[in-house]
Write an enzyme that holds these catalytic residues in place. Structure first.
Site, mmCIF file in Angstrom:
data_model
loop_
_atom_site.group_PDB
_atom_site.id
_atom_site.type_symbol
_atom_site.label_atom_id
_atom_site.label_comp_id
_atom_site.label_asym_id
_atom_site.label_seq_id
_atom_site.Cartn_x
_atom_site.Cartn_y
_atom_site.Cartn_z
ATOM 1 N N ARG A 18 0.801 -1.230 0.000
ATOM 2 C CA ARG A 18 0.000 0.000 0.000
ATOM 3 C C ARG A 18 0.834 1.280 0.000
ATOM 4 O O ARG A 18 0.296 2.381 -0.005
ATOM 5 C CB ARG A 18 -0.963 -0.015 1.198
ATOM 6 C CG ARG A 18 -2.150 -0.932 0.962
ATOM 7 C CD ARG A 18 -2.899 -1.218 2.237
ATOM 8 N NE ARG A 18 -2.139 -2.080 3.133
ATOM 9 C CZ ARG A 18 -2.405 -2.227 4.423
ATOM 10 N NH1 ARG A 18 -3.399 -1.558 4.972
ATOM 11 N NH2 ARG A 18 -1.680 -3.045 5.160
ATOM 12 N N THR A 81 4.078 -13.554 10.692
ATOM 13 C CA THR A 81 5.007 -13.010 11.697
ATOM 14 C C THR A 81 5.664 -14.125 12.536
ATOM 15 O O THR A 81 6.820 -14.019 12.918
ATOM 16 C CB THR A 81 4.279 -12.029 12.625
ATOM 17 O OG1 THR A 81 3.058 -12.621 13.089
ATOM 18 C CG2 THR A 81 3.946 -10.724 11.913
HETATM 19 C C1 UD1 Z 1 0.327 -7.721 13.156
HETATM 20 C C2 UD1 Z 1 -0.235 -8.554 14.300
HETATM 21 C C3 UD1 Z 1 -1.445 -7.855 14.874
HETATM 22 C C4 UD1 Z 1 -1.086 -6.477 15.327
HETATM 23 C C5 UD1 Z 1 -0.456 -5.689 14.198
HETATM 24 C C6 UD1 Z 1 0.088 -4.397 14.736
HETATM 25 C C7 UD1 Z 1 0.260 -10.855 13.735
HETATM 26 C C8 UD1 Z 1 -0.284 -12.115 13.199
HETATM 27 N N1 UD1 Z 1 -0.582 -9.836 13.789
HETATM 28 O O1 UD1 Z 1 -0.667 -7.703 12.150
HETATM 29 O O2 UD1 Z 1 -1.952 -8.595 15.968
HETATM 30 O O3 UD1 Z 1 -2.236 -5.806 15.812
HETATM 31 O O4 UD1 Z 1 0.638 -6.416 13.624
HETATM 32 O O5 UD1 Z 1 0.553 -3.588 13.683
HETATM 33 O O6 UD1 Z 1 1.412 -10.794 14.103
HETATM 34 N N2 UD1 Z 1 6.495 -9.608 8.480
HETATM 35 C C9 UD1 Z 1 7.579 -10.331 8.111
HETATM 36 N N3 UD1 Z 1 7.384 -11.576 7.579
HETATM 37 C C10 UD1 Z 1 6.165 -12.095 7.408
HETATM 38 C C11 UD1 Z 1 5.045 -11.335 7.799
HETATM 39 C C12 UD1 Z 1 5.237 -10.095 8.334
HETATM 40 O O7 UD1 Z 1 8.717 -9.905 8.239
HETATM 41 O O8 UD1 Z 1 6.073 -13.238 6.932
HETATM 42 C C13 UD1 Z 1 6.708 -8.269 9.053
HETATM 43 C C14 UD1 Z 1 6.093 -7.174 8.215
HETATM 44 O O9 UD1 Z 1 7.062 -6.648 7.289
HETATM 45 C C15 UD1 Z 1 5.738 -6.132 9.258
HETATM 46 C C16 UD1 Z 1 5.440 -6.964 10.498
HETATM 47 O O10 UD1 Z 1 6.049 -8.218 10.292
HETATM 48 O O11 UD1 Z 1 6.830 -5.298 9.566
HETATM 49 C C17 UD1 Z 1 3.944 -7.131 10.745
HETATM 50 O O12 UD1 Z 1 3.364 -7.801 9.663
HETATM 51 P P1 UD1 Z 1 1.952 -7.371 9.087
HETATM 52 O O13 UD1 Z 1 1.639 -8.238 7.946
HETATM 53 O O14 UD1 Z 1 1.898 -5.905 8.895
HETATM 54 O O15 UD1 Z 1 1.006 -7.789 10.304
HETATM 55 P P2 UD1 Z 1 -0.406 -7.175 10.636
HETATM 56 O O16 UD1 Z 1 -1.421 -7.826 9.785
HETATM 57 O O17 UD1 Z 1 -0.340 -5.710 10.630
#
Ligand code: UD1
Ligand code: MG
Length: 459
Positions: A18, A81
């Site tokens: 986004r 995550t």
């Molecule tokens: C996550 C949380 C959610 C919280 C929110 C806060 C989980 C499942 N959910 O959701 O409870 O309220 O953050 O902002 O954790 N990332 C990786 N590898 C991956 C997936 C994500 O490095 O495979 C990193 C992303 O780049 C980002 C962070 O982890 O920096 C969070 O990932 P994102 O997909 O934004 O999680 P949310 O859906 O926002």
């Protein structure tokens, strides 16, 4: 704080769809510093045993742009995550604790993280927030006793759960001894088909391990950036905080809403900064420095009582004390101006020194020049420093008067107290104390007739 070794894992593998940008999300800047660099810097203030940064999308560029020594961990596929932390597991110590941070939560501060680490030594700590509009966030589920029992992601939540305003910021502290077991137990049978780190909360409770929530002091500290709107919001918050800190420290900002600092600013007393000034990199302003409206100042040191008039642009340069610069001056890298130097409008100076009290007040270019003390550069003078291949030096002594509109064809040396005539093209050295000029004699052609068009002649 406890003495057990601290590991920090920063999650930064996500794409940032986004943002609609070629740049990986975590490299977008807040206050002139990339979000990831900010988080790494904050992590370092906690003196961890190691910092692992999980990268995926744009990993080459991320590694290239971040110059801090961290343990890079590549997550080939972004499976969630929980999966991201699992990828970092081989680099974590067997004992101690792991603090999980996000590369896109840039304003988290070390005070909050220290408080979180202090909530528990061997159990689970969790940074929470309460939001009027919790849409998109994981919700905190509490049991009948009011203890945190689980986190439910928005997409998996029931209508009742969605009404919960207490949210997960994503920042956790976890006991390393339990991590392998919990991360192995994660399942992806949820709405997003991902391995959620948030599921470790329920697993901890099953193991009889306490979960200690800490409400964040202010929402922006834990706010994530998913789009340019959120990036701009956090930028404004940071700028306001910085401006307040500068005002508190005694700087006069004519309007704190119209000042931007993208780096660091060291300052003496009685510094006055007018509106729409941007300071970048490391800027140092001595006592009594005044910066006029609409100046951009980058990596520059300015001495006491110097005034920079509006619309000036200074980059990687030094200005002495009691100098007068601008308006509309451009000081480029390695311009070194001594005390009491005057540089006026539309003067560009690059890789040059001007000694104490020297002046270049109008419409000039000085490049690769060394100017002594109390010399004057006439209006419209240019150092011709470039022959198309190489740059050459122009050396100007003390108390020299360069006439207006001179071309100083480098390499060339002008001796002390020499004067050059207006309009000269000076390609050979000028001796001291003498007037040198290279002007064709002015002549008037007495019998000359101005040509006129035929039709004008007849009418
Ligand atoms: C996550 C949380 C959610 C919280 C929110 C806060 C989980 C499942 N959910 O959701 O409870 O309220 O953050 O902002 O954790 N990332 C990786 N590898 C991956 C997936 C994500 O490095 O495979 C990193 C992303 O780049 C980002 C962070 O982890 O920096 C969070 O990932 P994102 O997909 O934004 O999680 P949310 O859906 O926002
Ligand atoms: Mg997110």
């Amino acid at each position: 704080m406890s003495e057990s070794p601290l590991n920090i894992v920063i999650l930064a593998a996500g794409k940032g769809t986004r943002m609609y940008s070629q740049l990986p999300k975590v490299l977008h800047e807040i206050g002139g510093i990339s979000m990831l660099a900010r988080v790494i810097h904050t992590a370092q203030t906690l003196n961890p045993e190691r910092i692992c940064v999980v990268i995926g999308h744009g990993k080459e560029l991320v590694r290239k742009r971040i110059h801090t020594d961290v343990q890079w961990v590549e997550q080939a596929e972004q499976l969630g995550t929980g999966h991201a932390v699992k990828t970092a597991l081989p680099h974590l110590s067997a004992q101690g604790r792991t603090l999980v941070l996000y590369g896109d939560v840039p304003l988290i501060d070390s005070g909050t993280l220290r408080q979180l680490l202090d909530t528990t030594d061997k159990e689970v700590g969790l940074l929470t927030d309460v939001l009027d509009n919790p849409t998109g966030y994981g919700r905190i589920i509490r049991d009948d006793g009011g203890e945190v029992a689980a986190i439910i992601e928005e997409k998996d939540a029931s209508a009742t759960q969605k009404a919960i305003k207490e949210t997960n910021t994503g920042i956790f502290v976890l006991p390393n001894a339990k991590l392998p077991q919990w991360l192995d137990a994660l399942q992806s049978n949820n709405a997003q088909g991902e391995y959620y780190l948030t599921d470790v909360i329920a697993l901890a409770r099953q193991d009889g391990i306490g979960v200690h929530p800490l409400p964040v002091r202010a929402s922006h500290l834990a706010a994530g950036v998913n789009n340019k709107v959120q990036l701009a919001e956090l930028e404004r918050i940071l700028q306001q905080e910085q401006a307040q800190a500068l005002l508190t420290a005694g700087i006069t900002l004519r309007d704190p809403m119209r000042f931007d600092l993208r780096g660091t600013l060291q300052h003496g007393q009685d510094v006055i900064i007018d509106v729409n000034v941007v300071c970048e990199g490391n800027v140092i302003l001595g006592d009594g420095v005044q910066i006029g409206a609409n100046c951009v100042i980058k990596n520059t040191v300015i001495g006491a009582e110097t005034h920079i008039a509006p619309f000036s642009h200074l980059e990687n340069c030094q200005v002495g004390s009691h100098a007068r610069i601008g308006p509309y001056a451009r000081l480029r890298p390695n311009a070194k101006l001594g005390d009491e130097v005057h540089v006026g409008n539309f003067v560009e100076i690059k890789n040059s020194t001007l000694g104490r009290g020297s002046k270049a007040n109008h419409l000039s270019y000085l490049g690769d020049a060394q100017v002594g003390e109390r010399s004057n550069i006439g209006a419209g003078t240019i150092t011709c420093n470039y022959d198309g291949v190489n740059k050459h030096q122009t050396i100007i002594g003390n108390e020299v008067r360069i006439g207006s509109g001179n071309m100083l064809i480098a390499p060339v040396t002008i001796g002390d107290r020499a004067t050059t005539g207006a309009g000269s093209a000076i390609g050979k050295d000028c001796p001291p104390n003498k007037l040198t000029l290279t002007r064709a004699r002015q002549t008037t052609l007495e019998n000359w007739v101005r040509p006129e068009k035929e039709d004008k002649k007849s009418s």
